[in-house]
Design a protein around this motif. Structure first.
Motif, PDB file in Angstrom:
ATOM      1  N   ILE A  75       1.537  34.477 -54.509  1.00 13.53           N
ATOM      2  CA  ILE A  75       1.883  33.987 -55.849  1.00 13.53           C
ATOM      3  C   ILE A  75       0.969  32.835 -56.251  1.00 13.53           C
ATOM      4  CG2 ILE A  75       3.665  32.748 -57.161  1.00 13.53           C
ATOM      5  CD1 ILE A  75       5.733  34.456 -55.608  1.00 13.53           C
ATOM      6  N   LEU A  76       0.767  31.888 -55.341  1.00 17.03           N
ATOM      7  CA  LEU A  76      -0.086  30.742 -55.656  1.00 17.03           C
ATOM      8  C   LEU A  76      -1.534  31.163 -55.879  1.00 17.03           C
ATOM      9  CD1 LEU A  76       1.411  28.113 -53.210  1.00 17.03           C
ATOM     10  CD2 LEU A  76       1.691  28.210 -55.692  1.00 17.03           C
ATOM     11  N   TYR A  87      -3.950  31.396 -64.450  1.00 18.36           N
ATOM     12  CA  TYR A  87      -3.878  29.936 -64.534  1.00 18.36           C
ATOM     13  C   TYR A  87      -3.443  29.417 -65.898  1.00 18.36           C
ATOM     14  CZ  TYR A  87      -8.544  30.827 -66.382  1.00 18.36           C
ATOM     15  OH  TYR A  87      -9.606  31.326 -67.105  1.00 18.36           O
ATOM     16  N   ASP A  88      -3.626  30.193 -66.966  1.00 17.69           N
ATOM     17  CA  ASP A  88      -3.267  29.718 -68.303  1.00 17.69           C
ATOM     18  C   ASP A  88      -2.028  30.421 -68.867  1.00 17.69           C
ATOM     19  OD1 ASP A  88      -4.550  32.132 -68.520  1.00 17.69           O
ATOM     20  OD2 ASP A  88      -5.688  31.602 -70.312  1.00 17.69           O
ATOM     21  N   PHE A  89      -1.275  31.113 -68.017  1.00 15.85           N
ATOM     22  CA  PHE A  89      -0.075  31.803 -68.461  1.00 15.85           C
ATOM     23  C   PHE A  89       1.126  30.863 -68.381  1.00 15.85           C
ATOM     24  CE2 PHE A  89      -0.832  36.603 -68.105  1.00 15.85           C
ATOM     25  CZ  PHE A  89      -2.156  36.475 -68.466  1.00 15.85           C
ATOM     26  N   SER A  90       2.089  31.076 -69.276  1.00 17.09           N
ATOM     27  CA  SER A  90       3.348  30.327 -69.185  1.00 17.09           C
ATOM     28  C   SER A  90       4.147  30.860 -68.000  1.00 17.09           C
ATOM     29  CB  SER A  90       4.149  30.472 -70.474  1.00 17.09           C
ATOM     30  OG  SER A  90       4.621  31.791 -70.600  1.00 17.09           O
ATOM     31  N   TYR A  91       5.204  30.128 -67.617  1.00 13.41           N
ATOM     32  CA  TYR A  91       6.045  30.568 -66.507  1.00 13.41           C
ATOM     33  C   TYR A  91       6.610  31.972 -66.743  1.00 13.41           C
ATOM     34  CZ  TYR A  91       6.325  25.846 -64.459  1.00 13.41           C
ATOM     35  OH  TYR A  91       6.070  24.654 -63.869  1.00 13.41           O
ATOM     36  N   ILE A  92       7.132  32.198 -67.921  1.00 12.27           N
ATOM     37  CA  ILE A  92       7.768  33.491 -68.225  1.00 12.27           C
ATOM     38  C   ILE A  92       6.747  34.621 -68.170  1.00 12.27           C
ATOM     39  CG2 ILE A  92       8.878  34.854 -70.029  1.00 12.27           C
ATOM     40  CD1 ILE A  92      10.927  33.002 -69.564  1.00 12.27           C
ATOM     41  N   LYS A 129      13.910  31.467 -61.406  1.00 15.34           N
ATOM     42  CA  LYS A 129      14.172  30.129 -60.847  1.00 15.34           C
ATOM     43  C   LYS A 129      13.369  29.890 -59.572  1.00 15.34           C
ATOM     44  CE  LYS A 129      17.607  28.315 -63.312  1.00 15.34           C
ATOM     45  NZ  LYS A 129      17.595  27.028 -63.914  1.00 15.34           N
ATOM     46  N   THR A 130      13.250  30.910 -58.747  1.00 14.46           N
ATOM     47  CA  THR A 130      12.470  30.787 -57.512  1.00 14.46           C
ATOM     48  C   THR A 130      10.998  30.562 -57.836  1.00 14.46           C
ATOM     49  OG1 THR A 130      14.019  32.222 -56.352  1.00 14.46           O
ATOM     50  CG2 THR A 130      11.856  31.926 -55.345  1.00 14.46           C
ATOM     51  N   LEU A 131      10.494  31.269 -58.825  1.00 16.35           N
ATOM     52  CA  LEU A 131       9.099  31.085 -59.237  1.00 16.35           C
ATOM     53  C   LEU A 131       8.863  29.654 -59.706  1.00 16.35           C
ATOM     54  CD1 LEU A 131       6.271  32.236 -59.860  1.00 16.35           C
ATOM     55  CD2 LEU A 131       7.130  32.714 -62.159  1.00 16.35           C
ATOM     56  N   ILE A 132       9.750  29.152 -60.540  1.00 17.43           N
ATOM     57  CA  ILE A 132       9.614  27.773 -61.024  1.00 17.43           C
ATOM     58  C   ILE A 132       9.639  26.793 -59.853  1.00 17.43           C
ATOM     59  CG2 ILE A 132      10.752  25.957 -62.360  1.00 17.43           C
ATOM     60  CD1 ILE A 132      11.587  28.118 -64.332  1.00 17.43           C
ATOM     61  N   PHE A 133      10.552  27.026 -58.912  1.00 12.96           N
ATOM     62  CA  PHE A 133      10.647  26.159 -57.735  1.00 12.96           C
ATOM     63  C   PHE A 133       9.335  26.172 -56.948  1.00 12.96           C
ATOM     64  CE2 PHE A 133      11.632  25.609 -53.213  1.00 12.96           C
ATOM     65  CZ  PHE A 133      12.180  24.338 -53.247  1.00 12.96           C
ATOM     66  N   ILE A 134       8.772  27.350 -56.717  1.00 15.80           N
ATOM     67  CA  ILE A 134       7.516  27.470 -55.957  1.00 15.80           C
ATOM     68  C   ILE A 134       6.383  26.744 -56.673  1.00 15.80           C
ATOM     69  CG2 ILE A 134       5.728  29.104 -55.210  1.00 15.80           C
ATOM     70  CD1 ILE A 134       8.035  31.123 -54.720  1.00 15.80           C
ATOM     71  N   LEU A 135       6.264  26.968 -57.966  1.00 18.12           N
ATOM     72  CA  LEU A 135       5.165  26.366 -58.721  1.00 18.12           C
ATOM     73  C   LEU A 135       5.324  24.851 -58.853  1.00 18.12           C
ATOM     74  CD1 LEU A 135       4.715  29.053 -61.523  1.00 18.12           C
ATOM     75  CD2 LEU A 135       3.341  28.740 -59.456  1.00 18.12           C
ATOM     76  N   GLU A 136       6.506  24.394 -59.124  1.00 17.95           N
ATOM     77  CA  GLU A 136       6.706  22.951 -59.291  1.00 17.95           C
ATOM     78  C   GLU A 136       6.591  22.207 -57.973  1.00 17.95           C
ATOM     79  OE1 GLU A 136      10.301  22.405 -61.528  1.00 17.95           O
ATOM     80  OE2 GLU A 136       9.282  22.840 -63.422  1.00 17.95           O
ATOM     81  N   LYS A 137       6.873  22.879 -56.888  1.00 14.35           N
ATOM     82  CA  LYS A 137       6.682  22.263 -55.568  1.00 14.35           C
ATOM     83  C   LYS A 137       5.197  21.970 -55.324  1.00 14.35           C
ATOM     84  CE  LYS A 137       8.275  22.896 -50.849  1.00 14.35           C
ATOM     85  NZ  LYS A 137       8.881  23.831 -49.901  1.00 14.35           N
ATOM     86  N   GLN A 138       4.324  22.778 -55.937  1.00 15.12           N
ATOM     87  CA  GLN A 138       2.879  22.598 -55.837  1.00 15.12           C
ATOM     88  C   GLN A 138       2.315  21.815 -57.033  1.00 15.12           C
ATOM     89  OE1 GLN A 138       0.916  23.603 -53.244  1.00 15.12           O
ATOM     90  NE2 GLN A 138       2.816  24.177 -52.224  1.00 15.12           N
TER      91      GLN A 138
END
Length: 122
Positions: A76-77, A85-90, A107-116
């Motif tokens: 995913i990362l 890289y320029d796409f919104s979360y949704i 929610k899991t995707l947001i968690f993964i991305l915000e953790k980074q």
């Protein structure tokens, strides 16, 4: 393996130790630890069998069965950094499901991305 015991469990351990030595009654220990005498008896048995390690929760340091696998997180990362890289979360989440067959919750995707420290551009 984690072997430290938090303050509350150390306090329980010390009271059980005092009950074993006869300095405190089971009734008084039950009142102070806010539990039943039956629970005190179980803690005494656990103390005799395992010592202080008996007060450490058995699931301590075990990975959750529902945790996302590291391989999936890395994929995913990588996709986020290299292609989307320029796409919104949704939009990124929809692309993962449609094009890459990666099925995780939003929610899991947001968690993964915000953790980074990756934020949505929109």
């Amino acid at each position: 393996m984690r072997t430290e015991v938090n303050y509350i469990k150390r306090n329980a351990f010390e009271f059980i130790e005092q009950v074993m030595k006869g300095k405190v009654t089971k009734q008084k220990a039950a009142i102070i630890l806010n539990c039943t005498i039956r629970t005190i008896n179980r803690k005494i048995i656990r103390y005799k069998q395992n010592g202080i390690k008996g007060f450490i929760h058995k699931n301590c340091n075990k990975k959750s069965n529902q945790a996302t696998h590291k391989v999936v997180v890395d994929k995913i990362l990588k996709l986020r950094y290299e292609i989307y890289y320029d796409f919104s979360y949704i939009h990124f989440w929809e692309k993962l499901i449609q094009d890459h067959d990666i099925k995780i919750s939003y929610k899991t995707l947001i968690f993964i991305l915000e953790k980074q420290y990756i934020i949505s551009p929109f």
